[in-house]
Write a protein that holds these residues in place. Structure first.
Motif, PDB file in Angstrom:
ATOM      1  N   LEU A  93       0.498  -1.233   0.033  1.00  0.00           N
ATOM      2  CA  LEU A  93       0.132   0.587  -0.319  1.00  0.00           C
ATOM      3  C   LEU A  93       0.819   1.030   0.036  1.00  0.00           C
ATOM      4  CD1 LEU A  93      -2.089  -0.531   2.716  1.00  0.00           C
ATOM      5  CD2 LEU A  93      -2.371  -1.723   0.188  1.00  0.00           C
ATOM      6  N   LEU A  94       0.251   2.150  -0.684  1.00  0.00           N
ATOM      7  CA  LEU A  94       1.523   3.036  -0.801  1.00  0.00           C
ATOM      8  C   LEU A  94       1.135   4.371  -0.469  1.00  0.00           C
ATOM      9  CD1 LEU A  94       4.420   4.546  -2.603  1.00  0.00           C
ATOM     10  CD2 LEU A  94       3.370   4.662  -5.105  1.00  0.00           C
ATOM     11  N   ALA A  95       1.672   5.621  -0.037  1.00  0.00           N
ATOM     12  CA  ALA A  95       1.254   6.336   0.332  1.00  0.00           C
ATOM     13  C   ALA A  95       2.999   7.548   0.528  1.00  0.00           C
ATOM     14  CB  ALA A  95       1.469   7.013   2.341  1.00  0.00           C
ATOM     15  N   SER A  96       2.619   8.840  -0.668  1.00  0.00           N
ATOM     16  CA  SER A  96       3.196   9.948  -0.200  1.00  0.00           C
ATOM     17  C   SER A  96       2.764  10.840  -0.050  1.00  0.00           C
ATOM     18  CB  SER A  96       3.090   9.999  -2.094  1.00  0.00           C
ATOM     19  OG  SER A  96       3.823  10.694  -2.587  1.00  0.00           O
ATOM     20  N   THR A  97       3.997  11.786   0.743  1.00  0.00           N
ATOM     21  CA  THR A  97       3.430  12.242   1.331  1.00  0.00           C
ATOM     22  C   THR A  97       3.744  14.140   1.377  1.00  0.00           C
ATOM     23  OG1 THR A  97       5.853  12.295   2.430  1.00  0.00           O
ATOM     24  CG2 THR A  97       4.589  11.310   3.046  1.00  0.00           C
ATOM     25  N   ASP A  98       5.059  13.993  -0.227  1.00  0.00           N
ATOM     26  CA  ASP A  98       5.375  15.627  -0.661  1.00  0.00           C
ATOM     27  C   ASP A  98       5.941  15.945   1.249  1.00  0.00           C
ATOM     28  OD1 ASP A  98       4.288  14.835  -2.738  1.00  0.00           O
ATOM     29  OD2 ASP A  98       2.486  16.313  -2.261  1.00  0.00           O
ATOM     30  N   ASP A  99       6.807  15.214   1.625  1.00  0.00           N
ATOM     31  CA  ASP A  99       7.526  16.020   2.920  1.00  0.00           C
ATOM     32  C   ASP A  99       7.272  16.779   3.368  1.00  0.00           C
ATOM     33  OD1 ASP A  99      10.068  16.456   3.890  1.00  0.00           O
ATOM     34  OD2 ASP A  99      10.910  18.228   3.289  1.00  0.00           O
ATOM     35  N   ASP A 100       5.459  16.172   4.056  1.00  0.00           N
ATOM     36  CA  ASP A 100       4.819  17.157   4.713  1.00  0.00           C
ATOM     37  C   ASP A 100       4.673  15.623   6.099  1.00  0.00           C
ATOM     38  OD1 ASP A 100       2.341  17.220   6.028  1.00  0.00           O
ATOM     39  OD2 ASP A 100       1.882  19.079   4.207  1.00  0.00           O
ATOM     40  N   ALA A 101       5.196  16.707   7.016  1.00  0.00           N
ATOM     41  CA  ALA A 101       4.810  16.241   8.233  1.00  0.00           C
ATOM     42  C   ALA A 101       4.199  15.508   9.213  1.00  0.00           C
ATOM     43  CB  ALA A 101       6.113  16.823   9.808  1.00  0.00           C
ATOM     44  N   TYR A 107      -0.604   9.178   7.555  1.00  0.00           N
ATOM     45  CA  TYR A 107      -0.631   7.230   6.742  1.00  0.00           C
ATOM     46  C   TYR A 107       0.097   7.068   7.623  1.00  0.00           C
ATOM     47  CZ  TYR A 107      -1.336  10.066   2.509  1.00  0.00           C
ATOM     48  OH  TYR A 107      -1.393  10.322   1.471  1.00  0.00           O
ATOM     49  N   LEU A 108       0.942   6.882   9.239  1.00  0.00           N
ATOM     50  CA  LEU A 108       1.413   6.019  10.219  1.00  0.00           C
ATOM     51  C   LEU A 108       0.345   5.790  10.447  1.00  0.00           C
ATOM     52  CD1 LEU A 108       5.518   7.537  10.658  1.00  0.00           C
ATOM     53  CD2 LEU A 108       4.592   6.053   9.517  1.00  0.00           C
ATOM     54  N   GLU A 109      -0.333   6.476  11.402  1.00  0.00           N
ATOM     55  CA  GLU A 109      -1.304   6.237  12.065  1.00  0.00           C
ATOM     56  C   GLU A 109      -2.473   5.525  11.215  1.00  0.00           C
ATOM     57  OE1 GLU A 109      -3.318   9.890  13.332  1.00  0.00           O
ATOM     58  OE2 GLU A 109      -1.653   9.854  14.685  1.00  0.00           O
ATOM     59  N   THR A 110      -2.734   5.518   9.975  1.00  0.00           N
ATOM     60  CA  THR A 110      -3.519   4.336   9.663  1.00  0.00           C
ATOM     61  C   THR A 110      -2.677   2.870   8.554  1.00  0.00           C
ATOM     62  OG1 THR A 110      -3.857   6.695   8.611  1.00  0.00           O
ATOM     63  CG2 THR A 110      -5.183   4.581   6.896  1.00  0.00           C
ATOM     64  N   PHE A 111      -1.973   3.331   7.673  1.00  0.00           N
ATOM     65  CA  PHE A 111      -1.129   1.925   8.698  1.00  0.00           C
ATOM     66  C   PHE A 111      -1.649   0.666   9.655  1.00  0.00           C
ATOM     67  CE2 PHE A 111       1.310   3.662   4.247  1.00  0.00           C
ATOM     68  CZ  PHE A 111       0.501   3.155   3.653  1.00  0.00           C
ATOM     69  N   GLU A 112      -1.240   1.694  10.549  1.00  0.00           N
ATOM     70  CA  GLU A 112      -1.099   1.013  12.150  1.00  0.00           C
ATOM     71  C   GLU A 112      -2.632   0.218  12.819  1.00  0.00           C
ATOM     72  OE1 GLU A 112       0.439   1.358  16.536  1.00  0.00           O
ATOM     73  OE2 GLU A 112      -0.001   3.396  15.800  1.00  0.00           O
ATOM     74  N   GLN A 114      -4.619  -0.792  10.451  1.00  0.00           N
ATOM     75  CA  GLN A 114      -4.432  -1.492   9.406  1.00  0.00           C
ATOM     76  C   GLN A 114      -3.927  -3.008   9.840  1.00  0.00           C
ATOM     77  OE1 GLN A 114      -7.199  -1.503   6.671  1.00  0.00           O
ATOM     78  NE2 GLN A 114      -7.655   0.518   8.727  1.00  0.00           N
ATOM     79  N   ARG A 115      -3.068  -2.831  10.907  1.00  0.00           N
ATOM     80  CA  ARG A 115      -2.489  -3.832  10.806  1.00  0.00           C
ATOM     81  C   ARG A 115      -1.243  -4.591  10.368  1.00  0.00           C
ATOM     82  NH1 ARG A 115      -6.793  -4.534  14.579  1.00  0.00           N
ATOM     83  NH2 ARG A 115      -6.711  -5.076  17.085  1.00  0.00           N
ATOM     84  N   VAL A 116      -0.614  -3.593   9.508  1.00  0.00           N
ATOM     85  CA  VAL A 116      -0.206  -3.957   8.005  1.00  0.00           C
ATOM     86  C   VAL A 116       1.541  -5.150   8.652  1.00  0.00           C
ATOM     87  CG1 VAL A 116      -0.328  -2.047   7.432  1.00  0.00           C
ATOM     88  CG2 VAL A 116       1.625  -1.711   8.566  1.00  0.00           C
ATOM     89  N   PHE A 117       1.453  -5.915   7.578  1.00  0.00           N
ATOM     90  CA  PHE A 117       2.998  -6.714   7.835  1.00  0.00           C
ATOM     91  C   PHE A 117       4.241  -6.145   8.471  1.00  0.00           C
ATOM     92  CE2 PHE A 117       6.421  -8.833   6.893  1.00  0.00           C
ATOM     93  CZ  PHE A 117       5.817 -10.070   7.264  1.00  0.00           C
ATOM     94  N   GLY A 118       3.838  -4.421   7.797  1.00  0.00           N
ATOM     95  CA  GLY A 118       5.181  -3.766   8.670  1.00  0.00           C
ATOM     96  C   GLY A 118       5.515  -2.260   7.746  1.00  0.00           C
ATOM     97  N   LEU A 119       6.925  -1.734   7.570  1.00  0.00           N
ATOM     98  CA  LEU A 119       6.617   0.014   6.881  1.00  0.00           C
ATOM     99  C   LEU A 119       7.653   0.029   6.377  1.00  0.00           C
ATOM    100  CD1 LEU A 119       5.251   1.874   9.292  1.00  0.00           C
ATOM    101  CD2 LEU A 119       4.083   2.093   7.041  1.00  0.00           C
ATOM    102  N   LEU A 120       8.291   0.242   5.487  1.00  0.00           N
ATOM    103  CA  LEU A 120       9.093   0.379   4.060  1.00  0.00           C
ATOM    104  C   LEU A 120       9.099   2.428   4.244  1.00  0.00           C
ATOM    105  CD1 LEU A 120       8.774  -1.738   1.113  1.00  0.00           C
ATOM    106  CD2 LEU A 120       9.907  -2.063   3.444  1.00  0.00           C
ATOM    107  N   ILE A 121       9.919   3.141   5.371  1.00  0.00           N
ATOM    108  CA  ILE A 121       9.467   4.720   4.819  1.00  0.00           C
ATOM    109  C   ILE A 121      10.818   5.356   4.454  1.00  0.00           C
ATOM    110  CG2 ILE A 121       9.802   4.227   7.910  1.00  0.00           C
ATOM    111  CD1 ILE A 121       7.613   6.978   7.364  1.00  0.00           C
ATOM    112  N   SER A 122      10.855   6.521   4.107  1.00  0.00           N
ATOM    113  CA  SER A 122      11.748   6.739   3.123  1.00  0.00           C
ATOM    114  C   SER A 122      11.149   8.338   3.935  1.00  0.00           C
ATOM    115  CB  SER A 122      11.469   6.799   1.634  1.00  0.00           C
ATOM    116  OG  SER A 122      12.803   8.552   1.398  1.00  0.00           O
ATOM    117  N   SER A 123      11.713   8.692   4.745  1.00  0.00           N
ATOM    118  CA  SER A 123      11.019   9.953   6.286  1.00  0.00           C
ATOM    119  C   SER A 123      12.142  10.840   5.878  1.00  0.00           C
ATOM    120  CB  SER A 123      11.029   9.606   7.344  1.00  0.00           C
ATOM    121  OG  SER A 123      10.397  10.629   8.088  1.00  0.00           O
ATOM    122  N   ALA A 124      12.289  12.122   5.722  1.00  0.00           N
ATOM    123  CA  ALA A 124      12.885  13.380   5.608  1.00  0.00           C
ATOM    124  C   ALA A 124      12.645  13.739   7.194  1.00  0.00           C
ATOM    125  CB  ALA A 124      12.555  14.817   4.697  1.00  0.00           C
ATOM    126  N   ARG A 125      12.167  12.998   8.843  1.00  0.00           N
ATOM    127  CA  ARG A 125      11.899  13.628   9.150  1.00  0.00           C
ATOM    128  C   ARG A 125      13.305  13.062  10.204  1.00  0.00           C
ATOM    129  NH1 ARG A 125       8.390  15.327   7.047  1.00  0.00           N
ATOM    130  NH2 ARG A 125       9.456  17.105   7.705  1.00  0.00           N
TER     131      ARG A 125
END
Length: 333
Positions: A93-101, A107-112, A114-125
């Motif tokens: 499941l893909l999410a694009s943040t446009d570097d918006d915190a 997105y992180l709250e939503t994925f959690e 949904q009990r996702v298997f795990g997260l791959l994240i490219s974060s500027a934070r």
């Protein structure tokens, strides 16, 4: 709604067999799998995935959070991740943040939820507290396009300092000495690292100098604005290193509109080696990132982390130079 019991009765198998067909088909004979799927299609059965997730504790979905899906580099990562995920009976499941915190938080709250298997994240934070909290609650997390050394998160990245070094070296080796770096915002560590590598290379050439033109975003439009500025500058550079190919394409458009020839007047190199780089008006030299390897490796790391919470590994790929016509040497015919 049709129940799993009805599917089992129609296929002439047990409820457990239907469950295995849906969740672990390798445990069931091909003939039985085909019979169950025939019953599912005939009855119009749709399984209750929410209930299954509650029983299993997690879904078969992987959350992939990227900075900008409009950037072909991230599109390639996503495509490779999807392919490798499918091999592991997972869905991305893909999410694009446009570097918006705030969008990243949502997105992180939503994925959690949904009990996702795990997260791959490219974060500027720089602040990873939210990711730490997710990990403590049992969500495996892989940092993508970011070096995770010094953190408890496995990571897969590309050595952008090495990429910046090879790009600037290449320009100097073609005889150029007045070089401009176009990229931004510099708060993005990938861009800052590419600039860092370029500065290291420039130091090896006593008569070379590097000017920095920071952009508001790594986009074609931002590159065009930078190109307009450089086209009319009194101390116009001999070469331009753009922090990605999108910027380089915008710069090329601006230079061309002002009658400036690439590479005769100004050499130009980008970064990422997106598919379009070799098809521009002047084929664009670039630094290739192995984006497909990044995407597939990220899934491999996630599967390992899901099986062993103590698993940590950091993989860094080396970028490679792809020279084309846009950086042809001064003395080339």
């Amino acid at each position: 709604m049709v129940s799993i019991r009805e599917v089992a009765a129609s296929a002439g198998v047990s409820i457990g067999t239907v469950s295995n067909v849906l969740n672990a088909p390798d445990k069931v004979s091909p003939a039985t799998v085909a019979r169950v799927h025939t019953a599912i299609e005939r009855l119009g059965f749709v399984r209750n995935d929410a209930a299954r997730q509650l029983r299993a504790g997690r879904s078969r979905c992987v959350g992939l959070v990227v900075l900008d899906i409009g950037n072909p580099f991230f599109s390639d990562i996503a495509r490779a991740a999807e392919q490798r995920a499918a091999e592991n009976n997972l869905v991305v499941l893909l999410a694009s943040t446009d570097d918006d915190a705030e969008r990243e938080r949502l997105y992180l709250e939503t994925f959690e939820e949904q009990r996702v298997f795990g997260l791959l994240i490219s974060s500027a934070r720089e602040d990873l507290d939210r990711l730490h909290a997710l990990r403590e609650r049992g969500v495996p997390i892989i940092l993508v396009d970011r070096d995770g050394r010094g953190t408890p998160f496995p990571s897969v990245t590309v050595d952008d300092k090495a990429g910046g070094l090879v790009a600037a070296h290449h320009l100097c080796q073609t005889g150029r000495r007045r070089i401009a770096f176009v990229g931004g915002p510099l708060s993005l560590h990938q861009i800052a690292d590419r600039l860092h590598g370029a500065r290291r290379a420039i130091q090896e050439y006593p008569d070379a100098r590097l000017a920095v033109i920071e952009t508001s975003a790594p986009t074609v439009l931002a590159g065009r604005r930078a190109g307009e500025h450089l086209s009319t500058a009194s101390d116009r550079p001999e070469a331009i290193f753009c922090a990605n190919d999108l910027l380089a394409i915008g710069v090329l458009q601006a230079l061309t509109s002002h009658g400036i020839q690439v590479p005769a007047d100004i050499a130009l190199i980008g970064y990422d080696d997106i598919d379009f780089a070799q098809s521009t008006l002047v084929p664009l030299s670039s630094v290739r990132q192995p984006s497909t390897h990044v995407g597939s490796t990220a899934i491999d790391l996630l599967v390992a982390a899901a099986e062993d919470r103590s698993f940590i590994d950091h993989i860094s790929f080396e970028p490679t130079l792809v020279p084309r016509a846009s950086t042809m040497p001064h003395n080339a015919g």
